[in-house]
Design a protein around this motif. Structure first.
Motif, PDB file in Angstrom:
ATOM      1  N   GLU A 174      37.522  33.249  40.876  1.00 49.34           N
ATOM      2  CA  GLU A 174      39.076  33.395  40.587  1.00 49.34           C
ATOM      3  C   GLU A 174      39.166  34.244  39.183  1.00 49.34           C
ATOM      4  O   GLU A 174      40.131  35.085  38.918  1.00 49.34           O
ATOM      5  CB  GLU A 174      39.591  32.257  40.500  1.00 49.34           C
ATOM      6  CG  GLU A 174      39.807  31.386  41.769  1.00 49.34           C
ATOM      7  CD  GLU A 174      40.931  32.136  42.868  1.00 49.34           C
ATOM      8  OE1 GLU A 174      41.690  32.903  42.438  1.00 49.34           O
ATOM      9  OE2 GLU A 174      40.726  32.087  43.946  1.00 49.34           O
ATOM     10  N   GLN A 175      38.124  33.933  38.251  1.00 52.69           N
ATOM     11  CA  GLN A 175      38.302  34.228  36.800  1.00 52.69           C
ATOM     12  C   GLN A 175      38.254  35.866  36.943  1.00 52.69           C
ATOM     13  O   GLN A 175      38.403  36.538  36.006  1.00 52.69           O
ATOM     14  CB  GLN A 175      37.507  33.767  35.724  1.00 52.69           C
ATOM     15  CG  GLN A 175      36.158  33.882  36.110  1.00 52.69           C
ATOM     16  CD  GLN A 175      35.661  32.532  37.008  1.00 52.69           C
ATOM     17  OE1 GLN A 175      36.532  31.830  37.785  1.00 52.69           O
ATOM     18  NE2 GLN A 175      34.515  32.066  37.051  1.00 52.69           N
ATOM     19  N   ASN A 176      37.452  36.373  38.051  1.00 53.00           N
ATOM     20  CA  ASN A 176      36.995  37.643  37.912  1.00 53.00           C
ATOM     21  C   ASN A 176      37.954  38.601  38.784  1.00 53.00           C
ATOM     22  O   ASN A 176      37.905  39.776  38.792  1.00 53.00           O
ATOM     23  CB  ASN A 176      35.562  37.941  38.546  1.00 53.00           C
ATOM     24  CG  ASN A 176      34.854  37.438  37.651  1.00 53.00           C
ATOM     25  OD1 ASN A 176      34.790  37.134  36.361  1.00 53.00           O
ATOM     26  ND2 ASN A 176      33.493  37.262  37.961  1.00 53.00           N
ATOM     27  N   LEU A 177      38.817  37.837  39.612  1.00 56.64           N
ATOM     28  CA  LEU A 177      39.639  38.761  40.672  1.00 56.64           C
ATOM     29  C   LEU A 177      40.474  39.635  39.667  1.00 56.64           C
ATOM     30  O   LEU A 177      40.486  40.978  40.140  1.00 56.64           O
ATOM     31  CB  LEU A 177      40.612  37.830  41.359  1.00 56.64           C
ATOM     32  CG  LEU A 177      39.502  36.862  42.263  1.00 56.64           C
ATOM     33  CD1 LEU A 177      40.575  35.952  43.050  1.00 56.64           C
ATOM     34  CD2 LEU A 177      39.248  38.139  43.317  1.00 56.64           C
ATOM     35  N   ALA A 178      41.341  39.477  38.672  1.00 58.87           N
ATOM     36  CA  ALA A 178      42.328  40.169  38.227  1.00 58.87           C
ATOM     37  C   ALA A 178      41.534  41.384  37.358  1.00 58.87           C
ATOM     38  O   ALA A 178      42.108  42.573  37.788  1.00 58.87           O
ATOM     39  CB  ALA A 178      43.025  39.450  36.995  1.00 58.87           C
ATOM     40  N   ALA A 179      40.247  41.160  36.795  1.00 59.14           N
ATOM     41  CA  ALA A 179      39.742  42.207  36.346  1.00 59.14           C
ATOM     42  C   ALA A 179      39.079  43.264  37.483  1.00 59.14           C
ATOM     43  O   ALA A 179      39.027  44.543  37.230  1.00 59.14           O
ATOM     44  CB  ALA A 179      38.515  41.911  35.305  1.00 59.14           C
ATOM     45  N   THR A 180      38.719  42.859  38.535  1.00 61.05           N
ATOM     46  CA  THR A 180      38.118  43.416  39.421  1.00 61.05           C
ATOM     47  C   THR A 180      39.113  44.289  40.147  1.00 61.05           C
ATOM     48  O   THR A 180      39.081  45.514  40.337  1.00 61.05           O
ATOM     49  CB  THR A 180      37.240  42.547  40.562  1.00 61.05           C
ATOM     50  OG1 THR A 180      36.414  41.814  39.828  1.00 61.05           O
ATOM     51  CG2 THR A 180      36.729  43.271  41.759  1.00 61.05           C
ATOM     52  N   TYR A 181      40.306  43.497  40.383  1.00 61.79           N
ATOM     53  CA  TYR A 181      41.517  44.452  40.890  1.00 61.79           C
ATOM     54  C   TYR A 181      41.735  45.394  40.000  1.00 61.79           C
ATOM     55  O   TYR A 181      42.255  46.693  40.597  1.00 61.79           O
ATOM     56  CB  TYR A 181      42.412  43.451  41.316  1.00 61.79           C
ATOM     57  CG  TYR A 181      42.254  42.362  42.502  1.00 61.79           C
ATOM     58  CD1 TYR A 181      41.401  42.766  43.519  1.00 61.79           C
ATOM     59  CD2 TYR A 181      42.889  41.435  42.432  1.00 61.79           C
ATOM     60  CE1 TYR A 181      40.899  41.891  44.310  1.00 61.79           C
ATOM     61  CE2 TYR A 181      42.647  40.338  43.631  1.00 61.79           C
ATOM     62  CZ  TYR A 181      41.688  40.593  44.739  1.00 61.79           C
ATOM     63  OH  TYR A 181      41.510  39.878  45.645  1.00 61.79           O
ATOM     64  N   ALA A 182      41.978  45.241  38.757  1.00 58.50           N
ATOM     65  CA  ALA A 182      42.323  46.382  37.791  1.00 58.50           C
ATOM     66  C   ALA A 182      41.213  47.290  37.855  1.00 58.50           C
ATOM     67  O   ALA A 182      41.808  48.540  37.698  1.00 58.50           O
ATOM     68  CB  ALA A 182      42.723  45.735  36.318  1.00 58.50           C
ATOM     69  N   ARG A 183      40.202  47.190  37.786  1.00 63.47           N
ATOM     70  CA  ARG A 183      39.061  48.336  37.866  1.00 63.47           C
ATOM     71  C   ARG A 183      39.106  48.652  39.163  1.00 63.47           C
ATOM     72  O   ARG A 183      38.993  50.190  39.208  1.00 63.47           O
ATOM     73  CB  ARG A 183      37.681  47.670  38.023  1.00 63.47           C
ATOM     74  CG  ARG A 183      36.773  48.618  37.635  1.00 63.47           C
ATOM     75  CD  ARG A 183      35.105  48.277  37.249  1.00 63.47           C
ATOM     76  NE  ARG A 183      34.757  47.178  38.550  1.00 63.47           N
ATOM     77  CZ  ARG A 183      34.953  45.942  38.278  1.00 63.47           C
ATOM     78  NH1 ARG A 183      35.180  45.195  36.897  1.00 63.47           N
ATOM     79  NH2 ARG A 183      34.222  44.826  39.181  1.00 63.47           N
ATOM     80  N   MET A 184      39.421  48.225  40.047  1.00 69.10           N
ATOM     81  CA  MET A 184      39.439  48.966  41.628  1.00 69.10           C
ATOM     82  C   MET A 184      40.716  49.968  41.729  1.00 69.10           C
ATOM     83  O   MET A 184      40.864  51.027  41.917  1.00 69.10           O
ATOM     84  CB  MET A 184      39.544  47.914  42.814  1.00 69.10           C
ATOM     85  CG  MET A 184      38.315  47.096  42.866  1.00 69.10           C
ATOM     86  SD  MET A 184      38.459  45.733  43.898  1.00 69.10           S
ATOM     87  CE  MET A 184      38.918  46.620  45.698  1.00 69.10           C
ATOM     88  N   ARG A 185      41.961  49.264  40.985  1.00 68.62           N
ATOM     89  CA  ARG A 185      43.203  50.076  40.810  1.00 68.62           C
ATOM     90  C   ARG A 185      42.823  51.413  40.000  1.00 68.62           C
ATOM     91  O   ARG A 185      43.374  52.396  40.556  1.00 68.62           O
ATOM     92  CB  ARG A 185      44.190  49.141  40.225  1.00 68.62           C
ATOM     93  CG  ARG A 185      45.660  49.843  40.416  1.00 68.62           C
ATOM     94  CD  ARG A 185      46.723  48.972  39.957  1.00 68.62           C
ATOM     95  NE  ARG A 185      46.754  47.763  40.671  1.00 68.62           N
ATOM     96  CZ  ARG A 185      46.513  46.513  40.083  1.00 68.62           C
ATOM     97  NH1 ARG A 185      45.862  46.464  39.272  1.00 68.62           N
ATOM     98  NH2 ARG A 185      46.522  45.707  40.949  1.00 68.62           N
ATOM     99  N   ALA A 186      42.139  51.246  38.981  1.00 59.89           N
ATOM    100  CA  ALA A 186      41.868  52.398  38.239  1.00 59.89           C
ATOM    101  C   ALA A 186      40.993  53.516  38.848  1.00 59.89           C
ATOM    102  O   ALA A 186      41.347  54.652  38.859  1.00 59.89           O
ATOM    103  CB  ALA A 186      41.059  51.720  36.774  1.00 59.89           C
ATOM    104  N   GLU A 187      40.082  52.677  39.600  1.00 62.82           N
ATOM    105  CA  GLU A 187      39.092  53.617  40.586  1.00 62.82           C
ATOM    106  C   GLU A 187      39.951  54.649  41.310  1.00 62.82           C
ATOM    107  O   GLU A 187      39.727  55.835  41.651  1.00 62.82           O
ATOM    108  CB  GLU A 187      37.869  53.112  41.049  1.00 62.82           C
ATOM    109  CG  GLU A 187      36.974  52.541  40.109  1.00 62.82           C
ATOM    110  CD  GLU A 187      36.054  51.628  40.633  1.00 62.82           C
ATOM    111  OE1 GLU A 187      36.195  51.379  41.937  1.00 62.82           O
ATOM    112  OE2 GLU A 187      35.157  51.410  39.921  1.00 62.82           O
TER     113      GLU A 187
END
Length: 294
Positions: A174-187
């Protein structure tokens, strides 16, 4: 009478002894006869079985395929990207003697605890050797088969067989979902910008080619128009020359009429010239002017 009274209890004891020596094995179970904790008989086929009353006891185990749901655990693939994994395993007892020696009196519940440890260790071993993209992909059949085979080898000593292992969930913590989604969105945004740039470049090439084609077609059309206009003018001059050669007087008359039509248009046309000008030669006299000498 006394003999009859004595015979009845004896018959009852015999009947109780016979009934207590008989046991029934259900088709969904396997049975084991124990004597002071030692295995004396194994019965895997359904039907009647016999044991020594009071001395031997019968223990039954499931013969059906059982399910095992593991607790969520975190694994770290090759790219150090932590994942939360749930798994579901199916297993069955294949060797009652080994099973009894391994789990003792705990039975299936004790086996579930040990099997969960085995399956969890196999999951960590297999998923720790591959990148996270492969774990998160839809096609994980090869990974699950490898986990099943590893767990099956370790569980063989328990007298059980791991029939199948399925990964039911593979998510990010859960703590990594926001950062991962932000990175995926940026990509994705970067990829979209690259695609738009390539599309704009291709559109510019298409527009440039179209503009060049328009210029070429327009230039060619103008050239052809000039050629056709020149040929038409030459043909017109030829016809005028031929007409003049045939009847110079009529030719001069028609040219004068054409000049009158162009000069005396309706509206505010004004002409200033001398009355005896040759322009009005055909309007001043009933006699046509003498043709010019050839």
């Amino acid at each position: 009478m006394n003999k009859l009274n004595l015979a009845i209890p004896v018959l009852v004891l015999v009947a109780v002894g016979v009934l207590s020596s008989v046991f029934i094995v259900d088709e969904r179970e396997k049975a084991m006869v124990l004597q002071f904790g030692q295995v004396k008989q194994v019965k895997e086929e359904p039907g009647l079985g016999f044991k020594i009353p009071l001395i031997q006891e019968v223990v039954t185990y499931e013969d059906r395929i059982l399910g095992l749901q593991t607790q969520p655990l975190e694994v770290t693939p090759l790219d150090d990207r932590r994942l939360v994994v749930d798994a579901f395993a199916r297993w069955r007892i294949t060797n009652l003697v080994d099973f009894r020696e391994a789990v003792g009196a705990g039975g299936e519940e004790a086996a579930q605890v040990r099997l969960e440890r085995i399956v969890t260790a196999a999951i960590r071993e297999v998923l720790g050797g591959v990148p996270s993209n492969r774990v998160l992909s839809e096609d994980r059949t090869a990974l699950m088969n490898t986990i099943r085979d590893n767990a099956r080898r370790q569980a063989a000593s328990l007298g059980v067989d791991i029939v199948d292992v399925r990964l039911t969930r593979t998510d990010l913590p859960e703590q990594n979902l926001a950062a991962t989604y932000a990175r995926m969105r940026a990509e994705r945004e970067r990829e979209a910008a690259d695609e738009r740039a390539r599309g704009e470049e291709a559109a510019q090439r298409v527009r440039a080619a179209a503009d060049r084609t328009v210029v070429e077609l327009t230039s060619d059309a103008r050239r052809q128009a000039e050629v056709i206009r020149g040929e038409a003018d030459a043909e017109r001059n030829r016809v005028y020359a031929e007409a003049f050669g045939r009847d110079p007087e009529f030719f001069a008359f028609t040219r004068s009429l054409t000049s009158y039509q162009r000069a005396l248009k309706a509206g505010n046309s004004s002409i200033v010239m001398q009355p005896d000008s040759t322009f009005f030669e055909y309007l001043r006299s009933d006699q046509p002017p003498a043709p010019a000498a050839q």
